[in-house]
Structures are given as structure tokens and as C-alpha cells.
Design an enzyme around this catalytic site. Structure first.
Site, PDB file in Angstrom:
ATOM      1  N   TYR A 177     -26.940 -34.060 150.048  1.00 41.51           N
ATOM      2  CA  TYR A 177     -25.689 -34.373 150.745  1.00 41.51           C
ATOM      3  C   TYR A 177     -25.284 -35.831 150.525  1.00 41.51           C
ATOM      4  CZ  TYR A 177     -25.053 -30.166 153.666  1.00 41.51           C
ATOM      5  OH  TYR A 177     -24.802 -28.909 154.123  1.00 41.51           O
TER       6      TYR A 177
ATOM      7  N   LYS B  48     -38.813 -26.161 147.547  1.00 39.81           N
ATOM      8  CA  LYS B  48     -38.716 -25.458 146.263  1.00 39.81           C
ATOM      9  C   LYS B  48     -39.587 -26.232 145.288  1.00 39.81           C
ATOM     10  CE  LYS B  48     -36.946 -22.222 143.639  1.00 39.81           C
ATOM     11  NZ  LYS B  48     -37.325 -20.795 143.788  1.00 39.81           N
TER      12      LYS B  48
ATOM     13  N   ASP C  51     -36.534 -19.546 148.751  1.00 41.07           N
ATOM     14  CA  ASP C  51     -36.039 -18.187 148.495  1.00 41.07           C
ATOM     15  C   ASP C  51     -36.857 -17.178 149.294  1.00 41.07           C
ATOM     16  OD1 ASP C  51     -38.156 -18.963 146.861  1.00 41.07           O
ATOM     17  OD2 ASP C  51     -37.444 -17.917 145.077  1.00 41.07           O
TER      18      ASP C  51
ATOM     19  N   ASP D 215     -29.360 -26.401 156.192  1.00 38.88           N
ATOM     20  CA  ASP D 215     -27.988 -25.944 156.450  1.00 38.88           C
ATOM     21  C   ASP D 215     -27.922 -24.427 156.277  1.00 38.88           C
ATOM     22  OD1 ASP D 215     -25.160 -26.132 156.818  1.00 38.88           O
ATOM     23  OD2 ASP D 215     -24.914 -25.920 154.655  1.00 38.88           O
TER      24      ASP D 215
ATOM     25  N   ASP E  59     -27.991 -21.244 159.417  1.00 36.70           N
ATOM     26  CA  ASP E  59     -26.937 -20.227 159.577  1.00 36.70           C
ATOM     27  C   ASP E  59     -27.564 -18.836 159.545  1.00 36.70           C
ATOM     28  OD1 ASP E  59     -24.864 -22.083 159.675  1.00 36.70           O
ATOM     29  OD2 ASP E  59     -23.587 -20.913 158.337  1.00 36.70           O
TER      30      ASP E  59
HETATM   31  C1  IPM Z   1     -23.384 -27.775 159.564  1.00 32.46           C
HETATM   32  C2  IPM Z   1     -22.118 -27.701 158.739  1.00 32.46           C
HETATM   33  C3  IPM Z   1     -21.903 -29.037 158.043  1.00 32.46           C
HETATM   34  C4  IPM Z   1     -23.074 -29.260 157.100  1.00 32.46           C
HETATM   35  C5  IPM Z   1     -20.563 -29.170 157.305  1.00 32.46           C
HETATM   36  C6  IPM Z   1     -19.388 -28.897 158.222  1.00 32.46           C
HETATM   37  C7  IPM Z   1     -20.406 -30.505 156.651  1.00 32.46           C
HETATM   38  O1  IPM Z   1     -22.183 -26.639 157.849  1.00 32.46           O
HETATM   39  O2  IPM Z   1     -23.462 -28.646 160.446  1.00 32.46           O
HETATM   40  O3  IPM Z   1     -24.272 -26.961 159.357  1.00 32.46           O
HETATM   41  O4  IPM Z   1     -23.060 -28.787 155.953  1.00 32.46           O
HETATM   42  O5  IPM Z   1     -24.027 -29.929 157.517  1.00 32.46           O
HETATM   43 MG    MG Z   2     -23.863 -25.383 158.144  1.00 31.83          MG
END
Ligand code: IPM
Ligand code: MG
Length: 435
Positions: free
Chosen positions: A184, A235, A267, A291, A295
Site C-alpha cells: 500500500y 506467501k 492462498d 485487507d 473481508d
Molecule cells: C479497508 C478498505 C481500505 C483498504 C480502502 C478503502 C482504502 O478496503 O479498510 O479494508 O484497502 O485498506
Molecule cells: Mg478492505
């Protein structure tokens, strides 16, 4: 290409992380003296920067602010809130996604609560004018390198998970995501042309030893407060940055002989999270894997609308935000689930301010609201829910009503606590509180 650059080495002042790992003792009922919290507890005053952001952000932050107000009056806490722009609304107001005033205000405060950023309107902006750039600048500016993302399947919501009940039931894991390093932020990055004149876009996955060591310490400490198991995800079969990651995590592990450490390629981890999520307790991983995996983990729980997060640094205020996005498709329609932000406010109290009692009150209120059957659209599944000990019917509500219900539950906890206190005082004075 330029040589790879690293973030500057940080200072090591007293930190939100320290206050989390060595929390302030319960200050309300100390010693044997009976005290009335409201009258005698040392008043604690905190400045909170609110960053509602875009889309559903303002709706969910407004609910969380009311909830914080409600627990404050209960716990001898005073909050001073200051609302500042960030993301798309900051672009519209000030032409940049993170105005200097927003960052300086956030830095001066005791904790920062963020809603969400982004929306269609700004999707095609150049990178430095994207709302997401503002969020990354905020994380970097506050130095919040440790992002704690719990994924807990609430028993009341197990049917909202897309996984079979027996797989989802009982899942309780924590993703510790490195937040201010890796691909990032790594340099060099950018766009260029290759030797054939074709366009290229490039980024750099880079970690310095100290960045891995400090997130590893947070992860081991976190695992120690949970079930004592830590899985480091990398990884390392392909990437040098991951090879270093694994080497440094193994080195740090010698400080934590009581923690069971395992390693998994990302993975495989993505697959195992769906196959058998209960094998995980604490996961530590880099910025981009964290990240993605967080999710994925959120979906185990039924809805991303339930998951809070805390981002902590070595000094200064923590940043607390739901892990969901700004959901522009439902913004302004009173459909958003405010619970992830309300639970982020609980994390703010616990990890940011050391106010464990107040955090628990909020978490209990969320549980009770779910127990009563209140559901926003994302967690609503028509029909009754069989909780084993009783069946309940779900009630579909909007963002505001969900907030009202959480406030009601806080009020009933206040009432119950006051009744217990009165009974205690009357009995201590030799009376009969029931008469
Ligand atoms: C998160 C989001 C952010 C990230 C984006 C909005 C920049 O996806 O907080 O998980 O990638 O960290
Ligand atoms: Mg995210």
C-alpha cells in the site's frame, strides 16, 4: 527504478497499545468503600474526532455518537466531539481528501471515529484526489500500524451466514492486519513505459524488520488475551518480503513460548477460512492480505455490516472504523446497519480510552437488540430464529430505529445498575431495599 524506501522508524512513547495491554484498573468501585459512580468517580473527559465521511458514513456515525453519549452519562465520562471532513466530502469542501485541519485535529484528540469514505462521484479522480488516498494518509499520519479486525459469528445471526450452520457457528477470530506498510505504501510505485513502449503500473511490497517485529508483538499479545493460538499468513514460497516476514515472526515467537504459532500461505488461508474457520483464533498478516482476508472473514459472520475495527499506533490516538465501505447505493435511505460503527465505538472505549466497562455496556446492548429480533436489511432473514432456548421473530428496521433500540437497551442497563446500587446502599445502611 529508484531504490526501495521505507517508512521512518517511529518513536516509542506511551501508546494506545500500551494502555490496551496494561489497561487502567476499574476506577468506579475500588476498595471496600461504596461509591456512587455519578457522584464520586473521577470525571474523565475525552476529545473525540468524528469523521463521518461519505455515503452511509454520516448515518452510522450519528448513531454511534448517540450511543457514546448514552454510555458516557452512565460512566462518569464526558465526551467533546468535533466533526471534520475526510474523503469525498473533504474533496468537495477543500479540494483534498485529507485537509491539514482534519489530520491535526485528529492527532490532538484522544480517539478518532470514522464512518466510511468513497462514492461513484470521485471514482475516476486521479489517485491523489481519490477519497481512499485520504484514508491511507490518515492511517499513515496517525501511525496506526496495527489493525485489529474481529470476526465473531453472533449466535442470533448464524442463519445470515452463507456457510452451513455447523461451519459458521462459534466462529470467533481476530485478524491483526499490518496497516501502514507493505504494498500500500511501498516505493517505488507508479506508471511508466516498458522497453516496448507499453504502459506499465508497478508497486512494491516491502517490509523492514522493525515493521514486522512490532505487528508480531501486537499479534502475540492479542493471541495471549484470546485462546493462545496465532497463525501467521504470508506467501513465503514466492515473495522475499514474506520470507523476511516469516523469519522475523519466528524470532519474536521465542518471547511467547505460551502461544502456539503456525504459518500458512495466503492462498491456503483463504481456502481454510471457508472450509473450517473455527481452526483460527488470531491471524497476523500484512496489509494487502489482511485487507482481503478480513473481508472474507466478515462474510463468515453473515454481514460486513456487523464488523468493527481498531487501528492503533505506538503513540497518539487510535482510529476506529467499521470495516464496511460507504455503500453509496443505499446512502441516505435509512437502510444502513449501524452496528459495525456502534461496535467500533465499543472498541474505541476499550482499546483507545481504556474504558472497559463502558465498552461492555455497548456490546451488551447490541446483543440485546439482536436478541429482541431487530434487524437491518443486511442481516434480515424472514421467519423465526430458533436460538435453542427460545424462538424469536425478526423485525426489519432502518438505521435510526436500530440505533434507538441500542439506546433503549443502554437505558435498561442503567436502570438495572441503579436498582442494584440502591439495594446495595440501603442494605449496607441496615435497611431493606425490597420493602
Ligand atoms: C479497508 C478498505 C481500505 C483498504 C480502502 C478503502 C482504502 O478496503 O479498510 O479494508 O484497502 O485498506
Ligand atoms: Mg478492505
Amino acid at each position: 527504478m529508484n531504490s526501495v524506501q521505507l517508512n521512518p522508524t517511529p518513536s516509542t512513547a506511551r501508546t494506545p497499545l500500551n494502555s490496551f495491554y496494561f489497561p487502567t484498573k476499574n476506577r468506579r468501585f475500588c476498595g471496600s468503600t461504596i461509591r456512587c459512580a455519578a457522584a464520586t468517580a473521577k470525571a474523565r473527559a475525552f476529545n473525540i474526532t468524528l469523521l463521518p465521511g461519505d455515503g452511509i458514513g454520516p448515518e452510522v456515525v450519528s448513531v454511534a455518537k448517540d450511543v457514546l453519549h448514552a454510555v458516557a452519562s452512565f460512566n462518569g465520562i464526558t465526551f467533546h466531539f468535533e466533526e471534520m471532513p475526510v474523503g469525498g466530502n473533504a474533496l468537495d469542501l477543500a479540494g483534498v481528501p485529507l485537509p491539514d485541519e482534519t489530520l491535526s485535529n485528529a492527532k490532538k484528540s484522544d480517539a478518532v471515529l470514522l464512518g466510511a469514505i468513497g462514492g461513484y462521484k470521485w471514482d475516476n479522480n486521479e489517485k491523489h484526489l481519490k477519497p481512499e488516498t485520504g484514508l491511507l494518509q490518515l492511517r499513515a499520519g496517525l501511525g496506526v500500524f496495527a489493525n485489529l479486525r474481529p470476526a465473531t459469528v453472533f449466535p442470533q445471526l448464524v442463519d445470515s451466514s452463507t456457510l452451513k450452520k455447523e461451519v459458521a457457528e462459534g466462529v470467533d477470530l481476530m485478524v491483526v492486519r499490518e496497516l501502514t506498510g507493505g504494498i500500500y505504501f511501498g516505493k517505488p510505485r507508479g506508471f511508466d513505459k516498458d522497453e516496448n513502449g507499453d504502459e506499465i503500473g508497478f508497486n512494491t511490497e516491502v517490509y523492514a524488520g522493525y515493521e514486522i517485529d512490532r505487528i508480531a508483538h501486537v499479534a502475540f499479545e492479542t493471541a495471549r488475551k484470546r485462546r493462545g493460538k496465532l497463525c501467521s499468513v504470508d506467501k513465503a514460497n514466492v515473495l522475499e518480503a514474506s520470507m523476511l516476514w516469516r523469519k522475523r515472526v519466528i524470532k519474536i515467537a521465542s518471547d511467547y513460548p505460551d502461544i502456539e504459532l503456525s504459518h500458512m500461505y495466503v492462498d491456503n488461508a483463504a481456502m481454510q477460512l471457508i472450509r473450517d474457520p473455527k481452526q483460527f483464533d488470531t491471524i497476523v498478516t500484512n496489509n494487502i492480505f489482511g485487507d482481503i482476508l478480513s473481508d472474507e472473514a466478515s462474510m463468515l459472520t453473515g454481514s460486513i455490516g456487523m464488523l468493527p475495527s481498531a487501528s492503533l499506533g505506538e503513540s497518539g490516538p487510535g482510529l476506529f472504523e467499521p470495516i464496511h465501505g460507504s455503500a453509496p447505493d443505499i446512502a441516505g435511505q435509512d437502510k444502513a446497519n449501524p452496528l459495525a460503527t456502534v461496535l467500533s465505538a465499543a472498541m474505541l472505549l476499550r482499546y483507545g480510552l481504556g474504558e472497559e466497562d463502558a465498552a461492555k455496556i455497548i456490546e451488551n446492548a447490541v446483543q440485546e437488540t439482536l436478541n429482541k429480533g431487530f434487524r437491518t436489511g443486511d442481516i434480515f432473514s424472514s421467519g423465526k430464529i430458533d436460538l435453542g432456548w427460545y424462538c424469536l421473530f425478526q423485525k426489519l428496521v432502518g438505521c435510526k430505529e436500530m440505533g434507538e433500540q441500542v439506546l433503549c437497551s443502554i437505558d435498561s442497563q442503567k436502570l438495572a445498575a441503579t436498582q442494584i446500587l440502591i439495594k446495595f446502599v440501603v442494605e449496607a445502611c441496615g435497611g431493606n431495599a425490597d420493602s
